[in-house]
Design a protein around this motif. Structure first.
Motif, PDB file in Angstrom:
ATOM      1  N   GLY A 191      19.267  22.626   3.082  1.00 50.66           N
ATOM      2  CA  GLY A 191      19.334  21.560   4.074  1.00 50.66           C
ATOM      3  C   GLY A 191      20.120  21.893   5.330  1.00 50.66           C
ATOM      4  N   THR A 192      20.690  23.078   5.397  1.00 47.30           N
ATOM      5  CA  THR A 192      21.454  23.504   6.572  1.00 47.30           C
ATOM      6  C   THR A 192      20.635  24.508   7.377  1.00 47.30           C
ATOM      7  OG1 THR A 192      23.527  23.205   5.373  1.00 47.30           O
ATOM      8  CG2 THR A 192      23.615  24.576   7.352  1.00 47.30           C
ATOM      9  N   ALA A 193      20.560  24.274   8.678  1.00 50.80           N
ATOM     10  CA  ALA A 193      19.782  25.175   9.536  1.00 50.80           C
ATOM     11  C   ALA A 193      20.297  26.602   9.445  1.00 50.80           C
ATOM     12  CB  ALA A 193      19.847  24.695  10.986  1.00 50.80           C
ATOM     13  N   VAL A 194      19.366  27.546   9.397  1.00 48.49           N
ATOM     14  CA  VAL A 194      19.731  28.965   9.397  1.00 48.49           C
ATOM     15  C   VAL A 194      20.357  29.275  10.757  1.00 48.49           C
ATOM     16  CG1 VAL A 194      18.799  31.308   9.354  1.00 48.49           C
ATOM     17  CG2 VAL A 194      17.978  29.603   7.711  1.00 48.49           C
ATOM     18  N   PRO A 195      21.569  29.852  10.771  1.00 47.48           N
ATOM     19  CA  PRO A 195      22.235  30.149  12.048  1.00 47.48           C
ATOM     20  C   PRO A 195      21.379  31.046  12.942  1.00 47.48           C
ATOM     21  CG  PRO A 195      23.748  30.459  10.212  1.00 47.48           C
ATOM     22  CD  PRO A 195      22.378  30.246   9.620  1.00 47.48           C
ATOM     23  N   ASP A 196      21.374  30.726  14.225  1.00 51.60           N
ATOM     24  CA  ASP A 196      20.657  31.514  15.232  1.00 51.60           C
ATOM     25  C   ASP A 196      19.152  31.611  14.980  1.00 51.60           C
ATOM     26  OD1 ASP A 196      23.070  32.048  16.610  1.00 51.60           O
ATOM     27  OD2 ASP A 196      23.499  33.705  15.238  1.00 51.60           O
ATOM     28  N   PHE A 197      18.592  30.595  14.319  1.00 50.19           N
ATOM     29  CA  PHE A 197      17.145  30.616  14.083  1.00 50.19           C
ATOM     30  C   PHE A 197      16.387  30.624  15.403  1.00 50.19           C
ATOM     31  CE2 PHE A 197      13.146  28.263  13.987  1.00 50.19           C
ATOM     32  CZ  PHE A 197      12.410  29.117  13.182  1.00 50.19           C
TER      33      PHE A 197
ATOM     34  N   ARG B   6       1.930  34.731   9.823  1.00 54.85           N
ATOM     35  CA  ARG B   6       3.218  35.343  10.167  1.00 54.85           C
ATOM     36  C   ARG B   6       4.152  35.104   8.992  1.00 54.85           C
ATOM     37  NH1 ARG B   6       6.467  33.750  15.626  1.00 54.85           N
ATOM     38  NH2 ARG B   6       4.341  33.984  16.380  1.00 54.85           N
ATOM     39  N   THR B   7       4.890  36.139   8.580  1.00 50.57           N
ATOM     40  CA  THR B   7       5.803  36.015   7.449  1.00 50.57           C
ATOM     41  C   THR B   7       7.250  36.180   7.903  1.00 50.57           C
ATOM     42  OG1 THR B   7       4.118  36.808   5.910  1.00 50.57           O
ATOM     43  CG2 THR B   7       6.410  36.910   5.169  1.00 50.57           C
ATOM     44  N   TYR B   8       8.056  35.207   7.536  1.00 45.19           N
ATOM     45  CA  TYR B   8       9.496  35.232   7.767  1.00 45.19           C
ATOM     46  C   TYR B   8      10.158  35.570   6.435  1.00 45.19           C
ATOM     47  CZ  TYR B   8       8.573  32.467  12.015  1.00 45.19           C
ATOM     48  OH  TYR B   8       8.121  32.010  13.231  1.00 45.19           O
ATOM     49  N   THR B   9      11.295  36.270   6.486  1.00 46.48           N
ATOM     50  CA  THR B   9      12.056  36.546   5.263  1.00 46.48           C
ATOM     51  C   THR B   9      13.510  36.143   5.449  1.00 46.48           C
ATOM     52  OG1 THR B   9      12.484  38.823   5.957  1.00 46.48           O
ATOM     53  CG2 THR B   9      10.588  38.464   4.531  1.00 46.48           C
TER      54      THR B   9
ATOM     55  N   SER C 245      -3.862  28.586  16.982  1.00 50.25           N
ATOM     56  CA  SER C 245      -3.590  29.866  16.323  1.00 50.25           C
ATOM     57  C   SER C 245      -2.085  30.098  16.210  1.00 50.25           C
ATOM     58  CB  SER C 245      -4.250  31.011  17.091  1.00 50.25           C
ATOM     59  OG  SER C 245      -3.720  31.074  18.403  1.00 50.25           O
ATOM     60  N   ASP C 246      -1.286  29.035  16.376  1.00 49.22           N
ATOM     61  CA  ASP C 246       0.180  29.119  16.336  1.00 49.22           C
ATOM     62  C   ASP C 246       0.665  29.361  14.909  1.00 49.22           C
ATOM     63  OD1 ASP C 246       2.886  28.942  16.795  1.00 49.22           O
ATOM     64  OD2 ASP C 246       2.855  26.862  17.471  1.00 49.22           O
ATOM     65  N   THR C 247       1.476  30.405  14.719  1.00 52.82           N
ATOM     66  CA  THR C 247       2.005  30.744  13.388  1.00 52.82           C
ATOM     67  C   THR C 247       3.525  30.711  13.352  1.00 52.82           C
ATOM     68  OG1 THR C 247       1.952  33.089  13.943  1.00 52.82           O
ATOM     69  CG2 THR C 247       0.027  32.202  12.783  1.00 52.82           C
ATOM     70  N   ALA C 248       4.139  30.025  14.293  1.00 53.59           N
ATOM     71  CA  ALA C 248       5.602  30.000  14.357  1.00 53.59           C
ATOM     72  C   ALA C 248       6.181  28.849  13.545  1.00 53.59           C
ATOM     73  CB  ALA C 248       6.060  29.874  15.808  1.00 53.59           C
ATOM     74  N   LEU C 249       7.424  29.030  13.138  1.00 53.52           N
ATOM     75  CA  LEU C 249       8.170  27.944  12.507  1.00 53.52           C
ATOM     76  C   LEU C 249       8.925  27.172  13.575  1.00 53.52           C
ATOM     77  CD1 LEU C 249       9.819  29.638   9.376  1.00 53.52           C
ATOM     78  CD2 LEU C 249       7.935  27.985   9.404  1.00 53.52           C
ATOM     79  N   SER C 250       9.159  25.901  13.317  1.00 52.81           N
ATOM     80  CA  SER C 250      10.022  25.116  14.210  1.00 52.81           C
ATOM     81  C   SER C 250      11.411  24.985  13.617  1.00 52.81           C
ATOM     82  CB  SER C 250       9.435  23.729  14.475  1.00 52.81           C
ATOM     83  OG  SER C 250       9.394  22.976  13.282  1.00 52.81           O
ATOM     84  N   SER C 251      11.522  25.118  12.288  1.00 59.15           N
ATOM     85  CA  SER C 251      12.844  25.057  11.653  1.00 59.15           C
ATOM     86  C   SER C 251      12.831  25.842  10.354  1.00 59.15           C
ATOM     87  CB  SER C 251      13.256  23.609  11.378  1.00 59.15           C
ATOM     88  OG  SER C 251      12.446  23.048  10.375  1.00 59.15           O
ATOM     89  N   LEU C 252      14.015  26.324  10.008  1.00 61.95           N
ATOM     90  CA  LEU C 252      14.226  27.085   8.777  1.00 61.95           C
ATOM     91  C   LEU C 252      15.590  26.695   8.252  1.00 61.95           C
ATOM     92  CD1 LEU C 252      13.258  29.337   6.854  1.00 61.95           C
ATOM     93  CD2 LEU C 252      14.291  30.992   8.422  1.00 61.95           C
ATOM     94  N   THR C 253      15.632  26.211   7.005  1.00 57.71           N
ATOM     95  CA  THR C 253      16.903  25.759   6.439  1.00 57.71           C
ATOM     96  C   THR C 253      17.143  26.367   5.066  1.00 57.71           C
ATOM     97  OG1 THR C 253      15.903  23.807   5.405  1.00 57.71           O
ATOM     98  CG2 THR C 253      16.763  23.526   7.642  1.00 57.71           C
ATOM     99  N   VAL C 254      18.426  26.438   4.693  1.00 53.34           N
ATOM    100  CA  VAL C 254      18.837  26.824   3.344  1.00 53.34           C
ATOM    101  C   VAL C 254      19.719  25.696   2.840  1.00 53.34           C
ATOM    102  CG1 VAL C 254      20.108  28.483   1.934  1.00 53.34           C
ATOM    103  CG2 VAL C 254      18.706  29.295   3.845  1.00 53.34           C
TER     104      VAL C 254
ATOM    105  N   PRO D 296      12.048  31.037  16.522  1.00 46.58           N
ATOM    106  CA  PRO D 296      10.692  31.223  16.001  1.00 46.58           C
ATOM    107  C   PRO D 296      10.164  32.650  16.139  1.00 46.58           C
ATOM    108  CG  PRO D 296      10.796  29.242  17.338  1.00 46.58           C
ATOM    109  CD  PRO D 296      12.107  29.962  17.515  1.00 46.58           C
ATOM    110  N   ASP D 297      10.746  33.423  17.060  1.00 43.87           N
ATOM    111  CA  ASP D 297      10.263  34.782  17.293  1.00 43.87           C
ATOM    112  C   ASP D 297      10.950  35.836  16.431  1.00 43.87           C
ATOM    113  OD1 ASP D 297       8.479  33.899  19.265  1.00 43.87           O
ATOM    114  OD2 ASP D 297      10.086  33.884  20.745  1.00 43.87           O
ATOM    115  N   VAL D 298      12.011  35.453  15.718  1.00 47.40           N
ATOM    116  CA  VAL D 298      12.730  36.387  14.842  1.00 47.40           C
ATOM    117  C   VAL D 298      12.220  36.180  13.423  1.00 47.40           C
ATOM    118  CG1 VAL D 298      14.989  37.058  13.945  1.00 47.40           C
ATOM    119  CG2 VAL D 298      14.750  36.360  16.346  1.00 47.40           C
TER     120      VAL D 298
END
Length: 115
Positions: A51-57, A107-110, A40-49, A59-61
């Motif tokens: 190809g560059t990791a989003v600063p201070d990423f 879970r929705t991230y923006t 039931s895990d809905t978290a992300l392990s990575s988020l990039t823009v 999974p709980d934010v």
């Protein structure tokens, strides 16, 4: 040992007692299930823009602000979860929705782009 009814557990404890003066060696303990569980895990392990990791990423934010607009990519923590991604348009907001493997949770991230 077989169980005739479903069992839910957070762990299994195997206790073996050696007879006096004898050694006991266990090479393998196997636990089988009739069907694997679904996460039931809905978290992300990575988020990039771009190809560059989003600063201070973390999974709980769930909300981020990025200085420059770009192509968003995301990977779920559970490899069997699904990710739906809407790139930013006129509203300068990208939306990433992670749906759990079992299909019950989402879970929705923006990511909001300043420029």
């Amino acid at each position: 040992m077989s169980l005739s009814a479903p069992a839910v557990t957070g762990g299994v404890r195997v206790v073996l007692t050696a007879r006096p003066g004898l050694w006991m060696t266990v090479g393998e303990v196997q636990i089988l299930a009739k069907a694997p569980g679904q996460s039931s895990d809905t978290a992300l392990s990575s988020l990039t823009v771009d190809g560059t990791a989003v600063p201070d990423f973390s999974p709980d934010v769930l909300s981020y602000t990025n200085a420059r607009a770009g192509s968003v990519a995301a990977a779920p923590r559970d490899p069997y979860a699904s990710v739906s991604l809407t790139q930013a348009g006129a509203d300068r907001t990208a939306a990433i929705t992670v749906t759990s493997e079992d299909g019950i949770k989402a879970r929705t991230y923006t990511v909001w782009f300043i420029s």
